[in-house]
Structure formats: C-alpha cells, structure tokens
Design a protein around this motif. Structure first.
Motif, mmCIF file in Angstrom:
data_model
loop_
_atom_site.group_PDB
_atom_site.id
_atom_site.type_symbol
_atom_site.label_atom_id
_atom_site.label_comp_id
_atom_site.label_asym_id
_atom_site.label_seq_id
_atom_site.Cartn_x
_atom_site.Cartn_y
_atom_site.Cartn_z
ATOM 1 N N GLU A 244 22.981 -20.603 118.611
ATOM 2 C CA GLU A 244 21.940 -20.921 117.622
ATOM 3 C C GLU A 244 21.052 -22.066 118.089
ATOM 4 O O GLU A 244 19.849 -22.086 117.818
ATOM 5 C CB GLU A 244 22.589 -21.271 116.290
ATOM 6 C CG GLU A 244 23.249 -20.078 115.587
ATOM 7 C CD GLU A 244 23.951 -20.493 114.308
ATOM 8 O OE1 GLU A 244 23.864 -21.685 113.952
ATOM 9 O OE2 GLU A 244 24.593 -19.625 113.682
ATOM 10 N N PRO A 247 18.550 -20.449 121.295
ATOM 11 C CA PRO A 247 18.408 -19.016 121.014
ATOM 12 C C PRO A 247 17.635 -18.288 122.113
ATOM 13 O O PRO A 247 16.447 -18.553 122.331
ATOM 14 C CB PRO A 247 17.626 -19.000 119.691
ATOM 15 C CG PRO A 247 16.842 -20.274 119.701
ATOM 16 C CD PRO A 247 17.680 -21.278 120.432
ATOM 17 N N ARG A 285 17.065 -14.537 114.697
ATOM 18 C CA ARG A 285 16.844 -15.441 113.576
ATOM 19 C C ARG A 285 15.639 -15.014 112.747
ATOM 20 O O ARG A 285 15.563 -15.319 111.561
ATOM 21 C CB ARG A 285 16.635 -16.869 114.073
ATOM 22 C CG ARG A 285 17.797 -17.466 114.864
ATOM 23 C CD ARG A 285 17.395 -18.798 115.438
ATOM 24 N NE ARG A 285 16.186 -18.666 116.245
ATOM 25 C CZ ARG A 285 15.451 -19.690 116.666
ATOM 26 N NH1 ARG A 285 15.784 -20.919 116.316
ATOM 27 N NH2 ARG A 285 14.371 -19.492 117.398
ATOM 28 N N LYS A 286 14.692 -14.319 113.399
ATOM 29 C CA LYS A 286 13.445 -13.961 112.725
ATOM 30 C C LYS A 286 13.361 -12.468 112.393
ATOM 31 O O LYS A 286 12.647 -12.081 111.469
ATOM 32 C CB LYS A 286 12.259 -14.354 113.606
ATOM 33 C CG LYS A 286 12.202 -15.839 113.928
ATOM 34 C CD LYS A 286 11.043 -16.146 114.873
ATOM 35 C CE LYS A 286 11.001 -17.624 115.217
ATOM 36 N NZ LYS A 286 9.911 -17.933 116.183
#
Length: 328
Positions: A244, A247, A285-286
C-alpha cells in the motif's frame, strides 16, 4: 519473545598500506577505521511470530542474527531472547533457541546422520523419550528415514538442510533462527521445507526469524517483515502495508474467443490479435478489478481472465529507489 533495542555493531577495517610487506605492516600497525555493520536497530517479535528479516547483501542481516544468538556481542544496545540476554546468559539462551545457517552445518561430516542427532541430543541432555518422540515427528515431516544411516558428506543439499532443521529442533527450542535455509535448493526441496516451517509455526507456535533472498519464502511464510539497508531498519510491518505504501500497478489480462471489439476496450488497454489477449495496467486503490473485468468482458467472448499483482521484489526495489520516504 525477541526484543532488540538500539542494537549496534562495528567492524574494524585495517588501514591499507602500500609497498613491500603491505599486508603485514597494516596488521601490525593496528590503524584503521570503524565501519558500522548494524546501527541503532530496534524491533520486537511476539511469541509465535514468523518474521522475514531481509535486505541486500552486506546490509547486516547475518550480523544481527549472530548478536541475537550470542555468537557476537553488540557494541551498543541490548538484546533479549525469551527474556534472557544472549551475551550474559549464553548457556540458558542456547537451550531455548535453534539455529540453521544455510551455508554451514552443525552435523558431523563423516558420521551417519543418525549419529549426529544422537550426539546433539546428548549435548542438550534430551531424554530418550523426548528424543524418540522428536525423531518420530520430525522424521516423518521431513522425510529423514531414507538417509538416517548415510554419512552427512554423502547427503544431497536438500537432504542436509532437512537434517539441519531436525538437528536445530531436537531440544524443543522456543525460538528458531534460519539464515538462508533454502539457498541452492530445487523447487521440490524448497516446497517441502516451506511446508514444514509453516506447520512448525502454526502447530507448535515456534517463534521463527528467517533471513533469505528468496521472496517466495517471504510471501508464503512470513506474517511480518523487517527490511534493513546499510545496517539500519527501513521497514517493519506486513507485506500488505508495504504494498500500500509503494503501490505498483496490477495487470489484468483477458483472453478472448473469436473477434474482439477493440473500440470498446478501456483507455490504456493493449490488444494482441495474434493471441486474442488484451492487457491493461491499473491501480487497485482507484479501480475495482471486478468493474474492469465487466468492461473488458463486454468486448467479446471471454475464454480466460488473469490478474497479476506486483511481485514483492519489485515493491522492495521501488522502496530502495525512493529512500526519502520514511517507513519505520
């Protein structure tokens, strides 16, 4: 179970002289400089933890292991293993730890493997009942019975590593230190040892500290990782947290039957008509993988879907390339 506080170790590097008898003159002069191998290293490992201790060559991994086991004394800081000091209570600590160095063996080279086990059991004062039980359990899990009467010098590398693991565990230690236990092994031998170590940690709750350059060992076994570089800790946490913080893109690969409507593919997707495969990189994440799969599934009849996550080697390389980000 393991606690290191501000652990520091220096090595003395002699001053290099020129001319005749340079090596002897450098040795006799005693002049040189101190080079830090480990600097202000602090970490804690709970009972039952399985920790990967990783870093590039020369980062200080083996030096740390040697201080934790009492082989080396730190120049600064303190160490506790099972509540004891490896430097002040070395004999007591030796009974609570097992150590495997992948490039060295604690077995007697010319003796049958069985004799090495019996000698080690006598040294650690392991009772006959406990010894028989350990040999029954570890002999089965590690497949030792096929070579117990074979001299150690005639064992294959994989067999010797399995024997060294058993030797380190005969006295039922609470903590196990493993320094490159799968180095040089083939895929089958690695998988066997990984399976054994995972079972050992989960079933017997042994605390394990593992140093290795094989990232498959780390991903398959470790609950926590500690990364060091130039003798200093740069990360202490889980693999998930590390991913994380650094990334890298994942890759979605979709293989189609027949024709594909390329115009419907998402922006950035690349289509290989010879293979009937479309690939796209995305940030998890997106972008939700399921939504992306649905969009690419509308472009044709799907034969197969694969998602490739970044390799941990790539994540760690990215971390070293961006040292300005503080991870500790």
């Amino acid at each position: 179970m393991i606690k290191a506080t501000d652990l520091t170790k220096f090595y003395h590097v002699s001053e290099v002289k020129q001319g005749r008898f340079a090596t002897l003159r450098s040795f006799v002069s005693g002049k040189g400089r101190k080079v830090p191998a480990v600097s202000d290293m602090s970490f804690e490992i709970p009972r039952g933890g399985f920790v990967g201790y990783i870093g590039p060559n020369g980062a200080g991994k083996s030096t740390t292991i040697k201080m934790l086991t009492g082989i080396l004394h730190p120049d600064g800081g303190t160490v506790e293993v099972a509540g004891l000091s490896p430097q002040k209570q070395r004999k007591e600590v030796a009974r609570k730890i097992g150590v495997v160095f992948g490039q060295r063996t604690q077995l007697w080279w010319d003796l049958p493997t069985r004799d090495s086990f019996e000698l080690l059991a006598a040294m650690y004062k392991v009772g006959q009942q406990e010894y028989d039980k350990a040999m029954e359990v570890y002999g089965e899990l590690l497949g030792l019975h096929e070579f117990l009467d074979t001299p150690v010098r005639k064992l294959s590398l994989g067999q010797r590593m399995r024997a060294d693991l058993c030797a380190a565990l005969l006295h039922d230690p609470d903590v196990v230190f493993l320094d490159e236990p799968t180095i040089g092994l083939d895929v089958t031998a690695k998988n066997r040892i990984r399976s054994f170590l995972k079972d050992l940690n989960e079933r017997e709750q042994k605390t394990i500290l593992l140093t290795t350059h094989d990232m498959d060992d780390i991903e398959q076994l470790c609950k926590q990782i500690i990364i060091i570089n130039h003798g200093q800790k740069v990360y202490d946490g889980t693999l998930e947290s590390l991913r994380e913080m650094y990334p890298l893109p994942s890759v979605l690969e979709v293989e189609y039957h027949g024709a594909v409507e390329e115009l419907l593919l998402p922006n950035g997707a690349q289509f290989d008509p010879s293979r009937g495969v479309a690939r796209i990189s995305f940030d998890k994440r997106k972008t939700k993988p399921l939504e992306l799969m649905e969009r690419m599934g509308q472009c044709g009849e799907v034969r197969d879907i694969r998602v490739q996550t970044p390799k941990i080697e790539d994540v760690i390389s990215e971390m070293y390339e961006r040292p300005q980000v503080q991870l500790v």
